[in-house]
Scaffold this motif. Structure first.
Motif, short mmCIF file in Angstrom:
data_model
loop_
_atom_site.label_atom_id
_atom_site.label_comp_id
_atom_site.label_asym_id
_atom_site.label_seq_id
_atom_site.Cartn_x
_atom_site.Cartn_y
_atom_site.Cartn_z
N ILE A 131 -9.11 8.67 -40.01
CA ILE A 131 -9.19 7.71 -38.92
C ILE A 131 -7.97 7.92 -38.04
O ILE A 131 -6.84 7.72 -38.49
N ASN A 132 -8.17 8.33 -36.80
CA ASN A 132 -7.07 8.63 -35.90
C ASN A 132 -7.01 7.59 -34.79
O ASN A 132 -7.76 7.66 -33.82
N GLY A 133 -6.12 6.62 -34.97
CA GLY A 133 -6.00 5.54 -33.98
C GLY A 133 -5.50 4.25 -34.61
O GLY A 133 -4.32 3.95 -34.58
N SER A 171 -8.06 9.64 -48.52
CA SER A 171 -8.29 9.42 -47.09
C SER A 171 -6.97 9.33 -46.33
O SER A 171 -5.90 9.21 -46.93
N LYS A 172 -7.08 9.36 -45.00
CA LYS A 172 -5.87 9.34 -44.16
C LYS A 172 -6.12 8.48 -42.92
O LYS A 172 -7.15 8.62 -42.26
N VAL A 173 -5.16 7.62 -42.62
CA VAL A 173 -5.18 6.81 -41.40
C VAL A 173 -3.95 7.17 -40.58
O VAL A 173 -2.81 7.06 -41.07
N ARG A 174 -4.17 7.61 -39.35
CA ARG A 174 -3.05 7.91 -38.44
C ARG A 174 -3.01 6.84 -37.36
O ARG A 174 -3.99 6.64 -36.65
N GLY A 175 -1.85 6.17 -37.24
CA GLY A 175 -1.72 5.13 -36.22
C GLY A 175 -1.31 3.82 -36.84
O GLY A 175 -0.42 3.77 -37.70
N PRO A 189 -8.73 9.22 -29.47
CA PRO A 189 -8.35 7.90 -29.95
C PRO A 189 -9.55 7.11 -30.46
O PRO A 189 -10.49 6.85 -29.72
N SER A 190 -9.51 6.74 -31.71
CA SER A 190 -10.57 5.93 -32.32
C SER A 190 -9.94 4.71 -32.96
O SER A 190 -8.71 4.56 -32.98
N GLY A 191 -10.77 3.85 -33.50
CA GLY A 191 -10.22 2.67 -34.17
C GLY A 191 -11.29 1.84 -34.82
O GLY A 191 -12.49 1.95 -34.51
N ILE A 192 -10.85 1.01 -35.78
CA ILE A 192 -11.74 0.11 -36.50
C ILE A 192 -11.13 -1.29 -36.47
O ILE A 192 -9.97 -1.47 -36.85
N TYR A 193 -11.91 -2.27 -36.05
CA TYR A 193 -11.52 -3.68 -36.14
C TYR A 193 -12.61 -4.41 -36.91
O TYR A 193 -13.81 -4.23 -36.65
N SER A 194 -12.18 -5.26 -37.85
CA SER A 194 -13.14 -6.09 -38.58
C SER A 194 -12.53 -7.47 -38.81
O SER A 194 -11.33 -7.60 -39.04
N GLY A 195 -13.39 -8.47 -38.78
CA GLY A 195 -12.95 -9.83 -39.05
C GLY A 195 -12.97 -10.18 -40.53
O GLY A 195 -12.49 -11.25 -40.91
N LYS A 196 -13.51 -9.26 -41.38
CA LYS A 196 -13.63 -9.59 -42.80
C LYS A 196 -13.24 -8.44 -43.73
O LYS A 196 -12.37 -8.57 -44.58
N TYR A 197 -13.93 -7.26 -43.57
CA TYR A 197 -13.85 -6.25 -44.63
C TYR A 197 -14.04 -4.85 -44.06
O TYR A 197 -14.91 -4.62 -43.22
N VAL A 198 -13.21 -3.91 -44.56
CA VAL A 198 -13.34 -2.49 -44.22
C VAL A 198 -13.20 -1.68 -45.50
O VAL A 198 -12.27 -1.91 -46.30
N LYS A 199 -14.09 -0.72 -45.68
CA LYS A 199 -13.99 0.22 -46.80
C LYS A 199 -14.02 1.64 -46.25
O LYS A 199 -14.93 2.02 -45.50
N ILE A 200 -13.01 2.44 -46.65
CA ILE A 200 -12.89 3.82 -46.19
C ILE A 200 -13.06 4.75 -47.39
O ILE A 200 -12.32 4.65 -48.37
N GLY A 201 -14.04 5.66 -47.29
CA GLY A 201 -14.39 6.54 -48.41
C GLY A 201 -13.50 7.76 -48.52
O GLY A 201 -12.51 7.93 -47.79
N ASP A 202 -13.88 8.65 -49.43
CA ASP A 202 -13.10 9.87 -49.69
C ASP A 202 -13.13 10.83 -48.50
O ASP A 202 -14.14 10.94 -47.79
N ASN A 203 -12.02 11.54 -48.33
CA ASN A 203 -11.91 12.59 -47.31
C ASN A 203 -12.24 12.10 -45.90
O ASN A 203 -12.88 12.81 -45.12
#
Length: 403
Positions: A308-310, A333-337, A291-305
């Motif tokens: 993110i599982n969470g 890219s792929k985000v699961r959750g 289980p992983s995750g990303i929280y941001s109060g402003k900006y998120v950029k997710i690159g190629d390939n």
């Protein structure tokens, strides 16, 4: 006729008797050791079964621990005193750490726990009411039930690229309102993470640290440099700093990183939860394991390939400016959750789970297209456990056994 024995034979008889006695005592001792071992093994098996039963009970009825408590003692069977179990929980990022142990703590198990569902309804895609029409273009596919603005959707195009995905069934569409907000308890928890009040020691390049999850305090570490650094960190660790760059060869397992800006270099693989006040950059070919995750109060950029599982959450409190993206996801890219974007989001690639979006924008060299999703796939996912974001009243699901 009386038998006569030589006096010299008496010591021999005594020796033989002693040896035979020692053999008998040895056999009895071995039997007792084997019996104790069997009893201990049987006791531990029973306790492990009790622990599993307790996890099932907590998963289905988390209310056994009251909202303002972090532990409870329960007895599984009234007639069996040894079935008394201690259940302890604490927040770990946007998941829970739950430990179950026997009354004497000789048997215990700890795991990371999430929610069985993201929210109280079964909406797979939620687009906030903004008195506009959502446009789907290119190869865009949205499965499951959706909540849309009152003006609904249209199937459009960008230049010569027409919509060529699967249209949404009218029976699966409901009206949306404002974007659901996170519960106040979680927002307070995140603010406490950003306070950096409990730093114990500084870490430098090549640091290797492990902290046990069971029955121990969180280990707070301070990153002393904003330059790319190698870390080998595992367990109940929070790494904090102003700007943190994680190198591709870092080994991170189940830790939390807190900073104003966080960059994860290309080719990194590990499990971690990221909390940033401002910016998160995930470079190409990164895999954040469950289980992983990303929280941001402003900006998120997710690159190629990237995988993110969470969860990925952008909780922007400023007024939304459609000219400035708060979230950009590559079409490779792929985000699961859970995907939750309170801001302007360019959604492409795959989202396998639930997506809650305030405004969708597609940015191109020729300009930007408001309220448009282009080349994105949003799929249902009943297998993954979701983070604690909206509330915590639903059933729990075990994500990962820690120890």
């Amino acid at each position: 006729m009386k038998s006569k024995f030589k006096a010299a034979s008496l010591p021999l008889a005594i020796v033989i008797s002693v040896v035979m006695l020692l053999m008998v005592m040895g056999i009895l001792l071995l039997w007792e050791i084997d019996f104790l071992h069997f009893s201990k093994q049987n006791y531990m098996r029973q306790q492990q079964a009790n622990i599993r039963s307790t996890f099932i009970l907590y998963g289905n009825h988390p209310s056994i621990i009251e909202e303002n408590q972090d532990s409870v003692v329960i007895q599984l069977y009234d007639s069996i005193e040894s079935s008394q179990m201690l259940v302890e929980r604490e927040q770990w990022g946007l998941y829970e750490l739950v430990s179950v142990s026997s009354a004497n703590r000789k048997a215990h198990q700890t795991c990371i726990v999430g929610l069985d569902s993201v929210y109280s309804n079964n909406i797979n895609f939620y687009y906030q009411e903004n008195k506009s029409t959502l446009t789907l273009a290119g190869n865009t596919n949205i499965d499951g039930y959706v909540s849309l603005p009152s003006k609904g959707i249209i199937y459009g195009q960008i230049r010569s690229v027409f919509f060529n995905g699967k249209k949404i069934e009218n029976s699966k569409v409901s009206a949306s309102k404002e974007l659901p907000d996170a519960n106040n308890k979680l927002k307070k928890y995140i603010e406490n993470l950003f306070s950096f009040q409990n730093i114990e020691e500084s870490v430098v390049n090549d640091s290797s640290i492990y902290a046990d999850f069971y029955n121990s305090r969180i280990k707070y570490l301070l990153a002393t440099s904003s330059k790319t650094a190698f870390y080998s960190l595992k367990g109940k660790i929070i790494l904090a700093g102003d700007e943190i760059t994680v190198s591709s060869d870092s080994k991170l397992n189940d830790i939390i990183i807190v900073a104003n800006k966080i960059t994860v270099n290309e080719n990194f693989e590990g499990s971690l939860q990221i909390f940033s006040r401002d910016t998160v950059i995930i470079e190409e070919n990164v895999k954040m394991n469950y289980p992983s995750g990303i929280y941001s109060g402003k900006y998120v950029k997710i690159g190629d390939n990237v995988q993110i599982n969470g969860y990925v959450i952008v909780d922007n409190s400023d007024k939304i400016d459609m000219r400035k993206a708060n979230y950009i996801q590559s079409r490779l890219s792929k985000v699961r959750g859970l995907l939750y974007i309170c801001g302007a989001a360019q959604i492409q690639g795959i989202v396998s789970g639930n997506a809650y979006v305030a405004r969708a924008v597609f940015y191109s060299p020729q300009g930007y297209y408001n309220d448009m999703i282009y080349d994105a796939t949003i799929l249902e996912n009943s297998e993954i456990a979701y983070p604690f974001w909206f509330n915590n009243s639903q059933k729990r699901k075990i994500i990962k056994w820690i120890k």
